[in-house]
Enzyme design. Sequence first.
Site, short mmCIF file in Angstrom:
data_model
loop_
_atom_site.label_atom_id
_atom_site.label_comp_id
_atom_site.label_asym_id
_atom_site.label_seq_id
_atom_site.Cartn_x
_atom_site.Cartn_y
_atom_site.Cartn_z
N HIS A 266 58.66 29.27 60.03
CA HIS A 266 58.17 27.93 59.74
C HIS A 266 56.65 27.93 59.82
O HIS A 266 56.04 28.83 60.42
CB HIS A 266 58.75 26.93 60.74
N GLY B 253 61.64 27.82 51.96
CA GLY B 253 62.80 27.26 52.65
C GLY B 253 63.18 25.87 52.19
O GLY B 253 64.33 25.63 51.79
N ASP C 246 66.18 29.02 52.13
CA ASP C 246 67.14 29.24 53.22
C ASP C 246 68.54 29.38 52.67
O ASP C 246 69.33 30.22 53.13
CB ASP C 246 67.09 28.08 54.23
N ASP D 83 60.36 26.69 64.27
CA ASP D 83 59.54 25.82 65.12
C ASP D 83 60.44 24.82 65.84
O ASP D 83 60.94 23.89 65.22
CB ASP D 83 58.52 25.10 64.26
N HIS E 105 64.12 20.33 55.93
CA HIS E 105 65.33 21.06 55.54
C HIS E 105 66.11 21.54 56.77
O HIS E 105 66.74 22.59 56.74
CB HIS E 105 64.96 22.22 54.63
N ASP F 120 69.54 22.84 56.22
CA ASP F 120 69.58 24.18 55.62
C ASP F 120 69.37 25.25 56.68
O ASP F 120 70.00 26.31 56.66
CB ASP F 120 68.52 24.33 54.52
N ARG G 102 74.15 29.27 61.13
CA ARG G 102 75.61 29.31 61.22
C ARG G 102 76.15 30.52 60.46
O ARG G 102 77.04 31.23 60.94
CB ARG G 102 76.21 28.02 60.64
#
Length: 157
Positions: free
Chosen positions: A12, A69, A74, A94, A101, A104, A110
Site C-alpha cells: 500500500h 490494486g 489484487d 497499511d 479496495h 479486494d 482469503r
Amino acid sequence: MKKKKNIAIVAHDNRKKDIMEWVAFNWKELLQHDLICTGTTGKMVEDTLAMSCHEHGAVPPTVARLKSGPLGGDQQLGALICEGKVDMLIFFWDPMQPQPHDVDVKALLRITVLYNIPTASNRSTADFMVTSALFHENYQPILKDYAGYITREVDMS
C-alpha cells in the site's frame, strides 16, 4: 513449488518505502526468483532491483506488473494464485489507513489461506520467509481437498 519461486510483492502507498527498503536489502535472494507486482509497486521494485544489481554488476530480473490494486490488481493476483502461478506473497499493507479496495484486499488474503500460500504482511515475517531453508528448495504445500464442497447438494427450494 519449484526451487525458483513465483513471488508476488505488493505494498500500500504508506508502506511502499518499507517494501523498497526490504527489496534493496534482499535483492540477492530475490534475483533467483520470478517476481509479480501490482501497479506502482512493480515499477518501484524494478527500479530498486535495477539499482542494486547495477551497483554489483548483476542482471536485474524481469518483474511482471499487474494493474494497481484499486484498479483490479489484487483480483488479478488472486486469480494467479488460484491458477497455481504464485508461490508466495509479500504484502506490506497499511493497517492504519482504510483502502478504497479493502474488500479486494480481504479477498486476496482469503485466497492465500485457501491455497496455502506463504504470506508475509510485515518485514519480520518477510525476513523469516527469505531466510528459511525452504526458500530456495522444492516444496510441496499440503492443500485441503475441497471436492466435498464443490460437489455438495444445494437446496434450491
